[in-house]
Design a protein around this motif. Structure first.
Motif, PDB file in Angstrom:
ATOM      1  N   GLN A 174       0.829  -1.205   0.000  1.00  0.00           N
ATOM      2  CA  GLN A 174       0.000   0.000   0.000  1.00  0.00           C
ATOM      3  C   GLN A 174       0.864   1.255   0.000  1.00  0.00           C
ATOM      4  N   THR A 175       0.434   2.259  -0.763  1.00  0.00           N
ATOM      5  CA  THR A 175       1.156   3.531  -0.752  1.00  0.00           C
ATOM      6  C   THR A 175       0.873   4.254   0.559  1.00  0.00           C
ATOM      7  N   ASP A 176       1.782   5.132   0.917  1.00  0.00           N
ATOM      8  CA  ASP A 176       1.680   5.865   2.174  1.00  0.00           C
ATOM      9  C   ASP A 176       1.880   7.341   1.869  1.00  0.00           C
ATOM     10  N   GLY A 177       0.957   8.175   2.313  1.00  0.00           N
ATOM     11  CA  GLY A 177       1.049   9.608   2.047  1.00  0.00           C
ATOM     12  C   GLY A 177       2.274  10.264   2.655  1.00  0.00           C
ATOM     13  N   LYS A 178       2.774   9.711   3.755  1.00  0.00           N
ATOM     14  CA  LYS A 178       3.913  10.308   4.447  1.00  0.00           C
ATOM     15  C   LYS A 178       5.244   9.734   3.965  1.00  0.00           C
ATOM     16  N   LYS A 193       7.326   7.826   1.108  1.00  0.00           N
ATOM     17  CA  LYS A 193       7.365   7.453  -0.312  1.00  0.00           C
ATOM     18  C   LYS A 193       8.505   6.480  -0.620  1.00  0.00           C
TER      19      LYS A 193
END
Length: 136
Positions: free
Chosen positions: A70-74, A76
């Motif tokens: 999963q991508t993470d907004g905080k 990268k």
């Protein structure tokens, strides 16, 4: 901007690209070492290791899975995973194929989240991921 492919660069281009990116390297470093340093600086996963020795345990070959982290907004950065001295840098949000041992490490990589009201603790995956399919 065109896509950079370090696999096809000659020595002079490798050195120039390293200098442009501010990558420090020993001038007697091999081309493969320089390519790996550039991949790291560009946020790409390392090149797969080539095993030229014949396997004596083909029947016990490890299962492989296609996963997506999963991508993470905080955060990268690629997710580093190590198994028995071998490292993977898995890019978030991209389908990648990894051995079963990497999946097990990711399943066991947990962190704790605390509820600010009562400080109750919940254990969650440190790197939420999904198994897309088993690869044959």
């Amino acid at each position: 901007m065109s896509e950079v492919n370090v696999n096809t660069m000659d020595r002079a281009t490798l050195e120039q690209t390293a200098n442009d990116l501010g990558v420090k390297f020993a001038h007697n470093a091999s081309d493969d070492t320089l390519r790996n340093k550039l991949r790291e600086a560009l946020g790409e996963p390392p090149a797969p290791e080539l095993n030229t020795a014949p396997s004596t345990t083909e029947s016990t070959k490890e299962k492989r899975f296609e996963i997506i982290i999963q991508t993470d907004g905080k955060d990268k950065q690629p997710v580093p995973v190590g198994v028995n001295g071998k490292m993977w840098a898995i890019q978030r949000g991209k389908n990648v194929i990894v051995p079963e041992s990497v999946v097990e490490v990711l399943k066991n990589a947990n962190r704790y989240e605390y509820d600010p009201k009562d400080m109750s603790r919940t254990e969650v995956l440190a790197y939420p991921f999904q198994i897309v399919r088993e690869v044959e």
